[in-house]
Design a protein around this motif. Structure first.
Motif, PDB file in Angstrom:
ATOM      1  N   THR A   1       0.840  -1.212   0.000  1.00  0.00           N
ATOM      2  CA  THR A   1       0.000   0.000   0.000  1.00  0.00           C
ATOM      3  C   THR A   1       0.866   1.249   0.000  1.00  0.00           C
ATOM      4  OG1 THR A   1      -1.753  -1.169   1.183  1.00  0.00           O
ATOM      5  CG2 THR A   1      -1.813   1.229   1.231  1.00  0.00           C
ATOM      6  N   PHE A   2       1.958   1.231   0.752  1.00  0.00           N
ATOM      7  CA  PHE A   2       2.897   2.356   0.741  1.00  0.00           C
ATOM      8  C   PHE A   2       3.437   2.596  -0.669  1.00  0.00           C
ATOM      9  CE2 PHE A   2       2.843   2.318   5.300  1.00  0.00           C
ATOM     10  CZ  PHE A   2       3.330   3.556   5.685  1.00  0.00           C
ATOM     11  N   LYS A   3       3.791   1.522  -1.330  1.00  0.00           N
ATOM     12  CA  LYS A   3       4.329   1.666  -2.692  1.00  0.00           C
ATOM     13  C   LYS A   3       3.298   2.269  -3.629  1.00  0.00           C
ATOM     14  CE  LYS A   3       7.590  -2.197  -2.343  1.00  0.00           C
ATOM     15  NZ  LYS A   3       7.944  -3.553  -2.830  1.00  0.00           N
ATOM     16  N   GLN A   4       2.039   1.837  -3.498  1.00  0.00           N
ATOM     17  CA  GLN A   4       0.986   2.378  -4.363  1.00  0.00           C
ATOM     18  C   GLN A   4       0.751   3.863  -4.072  1.00  0.00           C
ATOM     19  OE1 GLN A   4      -2.636  -0.056  -4.923  1.00  0.00           O
ATOM     20  NE2 GLN A   4      -1.620  -1.634  -3.707  1.00  0.00           N
ATOM     21  N   LEU A   5       0.828   4.246  -2.810  1.00  0.00           N
ATOM     22  CA  LEU A   5       0.652   5.660  -2.473  1.00  0.00           C
ATOM     23  C   LEU A   5       1.799   6.500  -3.030  1.00  0.00           C
ATOM     24  CD1 LEU A   5      -0.611   5.321   1.213  1.00  0.00           C
ATOM     25  CD2 LEU A   5      -1.943   6.100  -0.749  1.00  0.00           C
ATOM     26  N   LYS A   6       3.013   5.988  -2.909  1.00  0.00           N
ATOM     27  CA  LYS A   6       4.154   6.722  -3.456  1.00  0.00           C
ATOM     28  C   LYS A   6       4.065   6.825  -4.984  1.00  0.00           C
ATOM     29  CE  LYS A   6       7.259   8.230  -1.967  1.00  0.00           C
ATOM     30  NZ  LYS A   6       7.491   9.662  -1.640  1.00  0.00           N
ATOM     31  N   ALA A   7       3.506   5.777  -5.603  1.00  0.00           N
ATOM     32  CA  ALA A   7       3.357   5.806  -7.059  1.00  0.00           C
ATOM     33  C   ALA A   7       2.393   6.903  -7.505  1.00  0.00           C
ATOM     34  CB  ALA A   7       2.875   4.437  -7.560  1.00  0.00           C
ATOM     35  N   LEU A   8       1.486   7.299  -6.609  1.00  0.00           N
ATOM     36  CA  LEU A   8       0.568   8.397  -6.940  1.00  0.00           C
ATOM     37  C   LEU A   8       1.283   9.748  -6.926  1.00  0.00           C
ATOM     38  CD1 LEU A   8      -2.643   7.408  -4.909  1.00  0.00           C
ATOM     39  CD2 LEU A   8      -2.253   7.167  -7.367  1.00  0.00           C
ATOM     40  N   GLY A   9       2.449   9.799  -6.265  1.00  0.00           N
ATOM     41  CA  GLY A   9       3.213  11.042  -6.211  1.00  0.00           C
ATOM     42  C   GLY A   9       3.034  11.838  -4.934  1.00  0.00           C
ATOM     43  N   ILE A  10       2.335  11.287  -3.932  1.00  0.00           N
ATOM     44  CA  ILE A  10       2.118  12.028  -2.681  1.00  0.00           C
ATOM     45  C   ILE A  10       3.322  11.840  -1.759  1.00  0.00           C
ATOM     46  CG2 ILE A  10      -0.370  11.651  -2.886  1.00  0.00           C
ATOM     47  CD1 ILE A  10      -0.071   9.641  -0.551  1.00  0.00           C
ATOM     48  N   HIS A  11       3.341  12.618  -0.668  1.00  0.00           N
ATOM     49  CA  HIS A  11       4.398  12.530   0.338  1.00  0.00           C
ATOM     50  C   HIS A  11       3.878  11.801   1.565  1.00  0.00           C
ATOM     51  CE1 HIS A  11       7.479  15.367  -1.398  1.00  0.00           C
ATOM     52  NE2 HIS A  11       6.423  15.605  -2.169  1.00  0.00           N
ATOM     53  N   LEU A  12       4.773  11.077   2.227  1.00  0.00           N
ATOM     54  CA  LEU A  12       4.420  10.329   3.436  1.00  0.00           C
ATOM     55  C   LEU A  12       5.262  10.827   4.591  1.00  0.00           C
ATOM     56  CD1 LEU A  12       4.271   6.732   1.918  1.00  0.00           C
ATOM     57  CD2 LEU A  12       2.330   8.208   2.495  1.00  0.00           C
ATOM     58  N   SER A  13       4.581  11.031   5.727  1.00  0.00           N
ATOM     59  CA  SER A  13       5.263  11.556   6.908  1.00  0.00           C
ATOM     60  C   SER A  13       5.008  10.627   8.091  1.00  0.00           C
ATOM     61  CB  SER A  13       4.746  12.963   7.233  1.00  0.00           C
ATOM     62  OG  SER A  13       5.284  13.425   8.448  1.00  0.00           O
ATOM     63  N   LEU A  14       6.062  10.388   8.878  1.00  0.00           N
ATOM     64  CA  LEU A  14       5.923   9.584  10.089  1.00  0.00           C
ATOM     65  C   LEU A  14       5.655  10.530  11.251  1.00  0.00           C
ATOM     66  CD1 LEU A  14       6.033   6.853  11.480  1.00  0.00           C
ATOM     67  CD2 LEU A  14       8.507   7.106  11.684  1.00  0.00           C
ATOM     68  N   ASP A  15       4.433  10.451  11.803  1.00  0.00           N
ATOM     69  CA  ASP A  15       3.971  11.405  12.807  1.00  0.00           C
ATOM     70  C   ASP A  15       4.372  10.971  14.213  1.00  0.00           C
ATOM     71  OD1 ASP A  15       2.720  13.650  13.749  1.00  0.00           O
ATOM     72  OD2 ASP A  15       0.713  12.789  13.720  1.00  0.00           O
TER      73      ASP A  15
END
Length: 625
Positions: free
Chosen positions: A505-519
């Protein structure tokens, strides 16, 4: 046929008379007269006889027709009929009726019905039937006819027939096959009152059993309820799947069965909740010992599909009548005690104390209002600015959810977010937040503000139970927001369920071009391996490390280590909770990338944000900040 005889007799008489008149020479002959008289008598007798025979034929034909009709009616009647003598020997039975096939099979030797009942019907039922017949009154009830391999259920009515002086002469049995209806009723009863997976009584059955015990006069000495909730089941379901969880429930059921006696009720209330009702002979000390035994059995590893799974349990105990005199109240208070044990860390038990149920009731009431919060337009998004420390410019915003509900005094996120996660409502709420946040940032861009990034918090349940990839894709398409401007903030709690599905799921989200942050880094379970394994773009330092950074050397050391670690993984580092210039200075000196906090602005509604952004931009231009 009788009329044929008559016709033959009349024809013969006419022939003889004509012969006597035309053929014989003697005009008068006594013998011929006698013969004519005899023939006339025979004809008259034949006429009478034929009429009698014809009437008998018609009567017999009518009787046969009526008998055939009655047999048809009896054969196709919904009820089977039997006529017995006063000794219960069978005199008549509509043998073609389907309900009596087994009776007929068992009656091959012409046994009496009582013999058949003796072999197939419970003794108690037989005695009731015999008593009713002896007392010359009707009996209605249910009979089971047949042997253990094959039997049918009959709804029977036994009616004694009395003569003029009131003596028993015969007995009529009317029976209807209800086997299919009873089988359906049994299946419906099991479905309604038992858990299909574990075979244990469900919540409704348990409530009725508890109330029945309360209504029993012998329950004055009281009884004890033990409410059991298995810990960490949600995480196991998210990581290993519901098939593993189902097998854990089945194994837990067996372990609990071995822990209780036959006179104690064991129920599966649903999901990961079980209930034990201890009999009146059990005291508080024995209940505590049993609770410890249950906790120990739940701690033992479960081996499912090559996985070794360990769980714990939270137990709540309450006692009748001290803690309530109603089944619903007792159930709720045992649950309240269980929640108290869970809030203390789980893997323990708690007895109910006054005031515990109020918290449970508040949670239930809050969940009820939460279910309708979106449709009633009670949610509102607030936005807190995120500032780039390198140039002091507005870099983006973090979205924070507020709930405006006057009936509950506008609960804070610390209260209602936990309820939303426990109830599963967070999935729908999170989708609403994501869509409206993206729309709002695009609206600001159209109004003239610079392109801002927007950070949206995603709960672990929303991430695992909802279709987060599709939700993000839809929010971006609907709003027109560039994917690079959306940042999802994910808490460390999600990372303990490190599964191939989550990584995909992380890979698919990154493939969309969004940014991920560890809160909230540093407050949960994350380790360095997670930072290496997951494609995070930024790391967020929890406010607990920043709050005393200007007065505690250890906090400075920890914060500096987090910043250095984040940079070593090529991540941007954001510090939240910055409230004064000294904190900002220390963070800047240690090369923190971005900050947010009350020093710049508290979270503000969307309609106030544009004005704040313009004031801040003017201050930057004037070099007042």
């Amino acid at each position: 046929m009788a009329y044929l005889f008559l016709a033959i007799a009349l024809a013969l008489s006419a022939v003889l008379s004509a012969a006597a008149y035309f053929v014989l020479i003697t005009p008068y002959d006594p013998a011929l007269l006698m013969l004519a008289t005899l023939v006339g008598c025979i004809s008259l007798t034949a006429l009478i006889l034929s009429g009698v025979l014809e009437r008998q034929r018609k009567t017999r034909q009518q009787l046969e027709q009526q008998n055939e009709q009655q047999n048809l009616l009896l054969a196709h009647k919904s009820s089977a009929l039997m006529l017995l003598d006063k000794y219960l020997n069978i005199e008549f039975i509509n043998t073609h009726h389907s309900s009596l096939n087994i009776i007929q099979a068992n009656n091959s030797n012409n046994d009496s019905l009582l013999d058949i009942w003796t072999a197939n019907v419970e003794e108690e039922t037989r005695l009731l039937v015999r008593k009713a017949v002896d007392e010359k009154r009707e009996w209605r009830g249910e009979l089971r006819v047949g042997d253990k391999k094959k039997y049918r259920y009959l709804a029977a009515t036994v009616t004694p027939i009395l003569d003029d002086i009131g003596e028993l002469t015969r007995v009529i049995v009317c029976a209807e096959d209800i086997s299919e209806h009873k089988a359906i009723a049994d299946r419906l009863f099991i479905r309604e009152h038992y858990n299909v997976l574990t075979g244990l009584p469900n919540r409704q059955f348990a409530l009725r059993a508890i109330q029945s015990t309360i209504n029993d006069d012998n329950s004055s000495s009281g009884f004890i309820l033990i409410h059991i909730d298995l810990d960490r089941i949600r995480y196991i379901n998210d990581s290993l799947g519901h098939h593993v969880v189902d097998k854990i429930f089945v194994e837990t059921t067996e372990r609990l069965r071995r822990s209780v006696s036959d006179d104690q009720i064991l129920a599966h209330l649903g999901a990961d909740e079980f209930l034990i009702v201890l009999s009146t002979e059990n005291c508080i000390n024995e209940a505590g010992i049993l609770a410890e035994t249950i906790l120990d059995k739940c701690r033992q590893p479960f081996y499912v599909n090559h996985h070794e799974v360990t769980i714990s349990a939270s137990l709540g105990l309450c006692k009748y009548p001290e803690d309530g005199d109603d089944s619903t109240v007792l159930m709720r208070r045992a649950e309240a005690a269980m929640f108290s044990a869970k809030e203390k860390g789980g893997d323990r038990f708690s007895f109910y104390e006054e005031g515990m149920s109020s918290e449970t009731e508040r949670r239930l009431e809050m969940e009820k209002y939460l279910r309708h919060a979106i449709e009633r337009d009670e949610f509102k998004l607030y936005y807190q600015p995120v500032i780039n420390l390198e140039n002091n410019r507005l870099r983006g915003v973090e979205v924070l959810l507020r709930w405006q509900n006057s009936a509950l005094n506008n609960p804070t996120p610390d209260h209602f977010i936990a309820v939303a996660e426990q109830s599963g409502l967070i999935v729908g709420i999170g989708k609403w937040v994501l869509e409206h946040a993206c729309q709002q940032v695009m609206a600001w861009t159209r109004s003239g503000l610079p392109a801002l990034s927007v950070a949206v918090n995603i709960s672990a349940k929303q991430f695992t139970d909802g279709d987060i990839v599709e939700n993000v894709r839809y929010a971006l398409q609907q709003s027109g927001l560039p994917a690079a401007q959306l940042e999802l903030e994910i808490t460390e709690g999600l990372l303990i369920n490190d599964t191939p599905e989550i990584r995909d799921t992380f890979k698919q989200l990154k493939a969309l071009g969004i940014h991920l942050s560890l809160d909230d880094f540093g407050t949960g379970y994350a380790s360095l391996s997670y930072l290496k394994r997951y494609p995070f773009d930024s790391l967020k330092i929890d406010r607990s490390f920043v709050s005393d950074i200007d007065s505690c050397g250890d906090s400075v050391t920890l914060t500096n280590a987090i910043i250095a670690m984040g940079h070593s993984f090529n991540m941007k580092v954001i510090a939240e909770g910055v409230e004064n210039l000294n904190q900002r200075r220390i963070l800047r000196e240690h090369h923190c990338d971005m900050v947010q906090g009350f020093l710049y602005s508290p979270p503000i509604p969307a309609e106030q944000f544009v004005a704040w952004a313009k004031r801040y931009a003017d201050m930057q231009t004037s070099q007042h900040v």
